[in-house]
Every structure is written in structure tokens, then in C-alpha cells.
Design a protein around this motif. Sequence first.
Motif, PDB file in Angstrom:
ATOM      1  N   ILE A   1      -0.774   7.564   6.887  1.00 34.31           N
ATOM      2  CA  ILE A   1      -0.466   7.673   8.312  1.00 34.31           C
ATOM      3  C   ILE A   1       0.966   7.232   8.583  1.00 34.31           C
ATOM      4  CG2 ILE A   1      -1.059   6.850  10.619  1.00 34.31           C
ATOM      5  CD1 ILE A   1      -3.927   6.514   9.639  1.00 34.31           C
TER       6      ILE A   1
ATOM      7  N   THR B   1      -4.976  12.917   9.525  1.00 36.18           N
ATOM      8  CA  THR B   1      -6.437  13.126   9.447  1.00 36.18           C
ATOM      9  C   THR B   1      -7.015  12.513   8.168  1.00 36.18           C
ATOM     10  OG1 THR B   1      -6.021  15.313   8.484  1.00 36.18           O
ATOM     11  CG2 THR B   1      -6.376  15.218  10.860  1.00 36.18           C
ATOM     12  N   ASP B   2      -6.298  12.672   7.041  1.00 38.53           N
ATOM     13  CA  ASP B   2      -6.779  12.078   5.783  1.00 38.53           C
ATOM     14  C   ASP B   2      -6.805  10.556   5.889  1.00 38.53           C
ATOM     15  OD1 ASP B   2      -6.960  14.602   4.779  1.00 38.53           O
ATOM     16  OD2 ASP B   2      -5.147  14.488   3.543  1.00 38.53           O
ATOM     17  N   GLY B   3      -5.744   9.986   6.471  1.00 30.97           N
ATOM     18  CA  GLY B   3      -5.675   8.535   6.590  1.00 30.97           C
ATOM     19  C   GLY B   3      -6.786   7.975   7.460  1.00 30.97           C
ATOM     20  N   PHE B   4      -7.067   8.662   8.599  1.00 31.69           N
ATOM     21  CA  PHE B   4      -8.139   8.190   9.479  1.00 31.69           C
ATOM     22  C   PHE B   4      -9.504   8.328   8.814  1.00 31.69           C
ATOM     23  CE2 PHE B   4      -5.045   8.975  13.032  1.00 31.69           C
ATOM     24  CZ  PHE B   4      -5.012   7.669  13.482  1.00 31.69           C
ATOM     25  N   GLN B   5      -9.719   9.441   8.092  1.00 33.34           N
ATOM     26  CA  GLN B   5     -11.007   9.652   7.442  1.00 33.34           C
ATOM     27  C   GLN B   5     -11.258   8.626   6.342  1.00 33.34           C
ATOM     28  OE1 GLN B   5     -10.779  13.727   6.176  1.00 33.34           O
ATOM     29  NE2 GLN B   5     -11.240  14.559   8.215  1.00 33.34           N
ATOM     30  N   GLN B   6     -10.180   8.268   5.607  1.00 31.94           N
ATOM     31  CA  GLN B   6     -10.320   7.322   4.490  1.00 31.94           C
ATOM     32  C   GLN B   6     -10.075   5.877   4.917  1.00 31.94           C
ATOM     33  OE1 GLN B   6      -7.576   8.669   1.467  1.00 31.94           O
ATOM     34  NE2 GLN B   6      -8.266  10.796   1.626  1.00 31.94           N
ATOM     35  N   ARG B   7      -9.725   5.685   6.213  1.00 25.86           N
ATOM     36  CA  ARG B   7      -9.364   4.351   6.710  1.00 25.86           C
ATOM     37  C   ARG B   7      -8.263   3.742   5.834  1.00 25.86           C
ATOM     38  NH1 ARG B   7     -13.040   2.610  10.443  1.00 25.86           N
ATOM     39  NH2 ARG B   7     -15.014   3.751  10.535  1.00 25.86           N
ATOM     40  N   TYR B   8      -7.252   4.563   5.565  1.00 29.92           N
ATOM     41  CA  TYR B   8      -6.150   4.197   4.679  1.00 29.92           C
ATOM     42  C   TYR B   8      -4.852   4.373   5.466  1.00 29.92           C
ATOM     43  CZ  TYR B   8      -3.435   4.097   0.296  1.00 29.92           C
ATOM     44  OH  TYR B   8      -2.554   3.774  -0.725  1.00 29.92           O
ATOM     45  N   LEU B   9      -4.122   3.278   5.701  1.00 29.88           N
ATOM     46  CA  LEU B   9      -2.984   3.289   6.617  1.00 29.88           C
ATOM     47  C   LEU B   9      -1.732   3.926   6.015  1.00 29.88           C
ATOM     48  CD1 LEU B   9      -2.343   2.378   9.495  1.00 29.88           C
ATOM     49  CD2 LEU B   9      -1.534   0.193   8.550  1.00 29.88           C
TER      50      LEU B   9
ATOM     51  N   ASP C   1       0.828  -1.205   0.000  1.00 30.96           N
ATOM     52  CA  ASP C   1       0.000   0.000   0.000  1.00 30.96           C
ATOM     53  C   ASP C   1       0.860   1.252   0.000  1.00 30.96           C
ATOM     54  OD1 ASP C   1      -2.315  -1.387  -0.084  1.00 30.96           O
ATOM     55  OD2 ASP C   1      -2.785  -1.191   2.055  1.00 30.96           O
TER      56      ASP C   1
END
Length: 219
Positions: free
Chosen positions: A185, A174-182, A3
Motif C-alpha cells: 500500500i 487491493t492486495d495490501g488490504f486483502q492480505q492486511r500487509y501495509l 517490511d
Amino acid sequence: MGDIGTYLSDAGTRAALLDRLLEHVYLSLVPLVVSVALAIVLGLLCHRFRPVNAALIALSNVLYTIPSLALFAIIPALIGTRVLDPINVISALTLYTTALLVRPVAEALDAVPSHIIAAATAMGFRPWRRFLTVELPLAVPVLAAGVRVGSVSNISLVSVGALIGTGGLGTLFTDGFQQRYLAPIIVGIVLTLVLALVVDVLLVLLRNRLTPWVLVGKP
């Protein structure tokens, strides 16, 4: 790892990461430079005027206990800026870092041996010249230790500013948490750690450059 490789393979993403990194450097290092100047002035006041010492140290301690997110939210109301204005983060971090550095500067100036001050005075050094050429250089090692702590604190706290939309590497979190994309982060954590390490190494090199006598006699 797949990823992260996919995330970093996009040219637009890499360009955005560079922008975020430069924002982070700006938001964390500008307050550091301003704070060093303010702390030297305030530390000198604490050193020269004992009644001021207790009041400034107590005020510094109180300021440093205010939660960063609360301070980021209060600053716009105090100085009349927009909520998303980067000056809010710069102002808050300037307060934090100044509060952190006042005590070390005052204690470093207090620790300058009295016979050295007496010798400089006997050689005709006026107070300001004596401070700038004798007392302040001797205080640099202690001041540098405080600045190193302040730089790491600033680089970390800028990420908190992303919660109110001020940019920097914190937006990756914040973007990673909102998109659930590690991937963003992890990249944000790595870039933050690398930035803190690079700044710390540069500060050590600057300290060594300013205080060559400290290295004399070391293996």
C-alpha cells in the motif's frame, strides 16, 4: 521501513511493480492524449457556434459528476466489452478528461484578442490556418493548465479501476488490504505520487517549449 525493505528485496516483486507501473502509465496517459484532441475539436465548436456552447458545457458538467466506479461498471454494457477489459477504464477516463477540458479550451479561444485575429485575417490566413497557427498556440497556456489537472485526476482514478480488476498500481492497494500487509500500500502510494509529479514536470516542460513567448520577460 523493515517490511518495505523486505517487500522490495524480492526480484519478482520488483518486476511485478514495474509491470503495474507501466500499466498505470498506459491507462492514465492514453485517455489524456485522446481527450486533448477531442477537447480541442469540441472547444472549437463551442467557440464558433454559441448555441452549441451551453449544451456542450452542460453535458460536460453532468458527465464529470458521474462517480468513477459507476462509470467503470456501466461502460462495458454501453460499448459491449468484457468487464475486465482495460478499454473500459480508458473510455471512462477519456470521457472525464474531455469533460474537464472542453470549457478551458473554449474560454481560451474566446480570450484570443480580436485584433490579433483581424491581423491574421488581413495577412491572408484562411480559417483553419489561422486556428492552427495563431488561435490554438495562444490558447496553449490555458489548455496546458487544464491538461495538468487532467493528468493528476487520471493517475488518481486509474487506481479506482483496480476495484474491478483492471490492473495498474491500484492492485497494490487491493492486495495490501486483502492480505492486511501495509508495505504494498505504501509503495503504491509513493509510486503514484512520483508518477503524478514526473508527468506534471514533463507537461510544464512541454508547455514552455510550445509557448516560449510566455517566458520572455520572466525573471
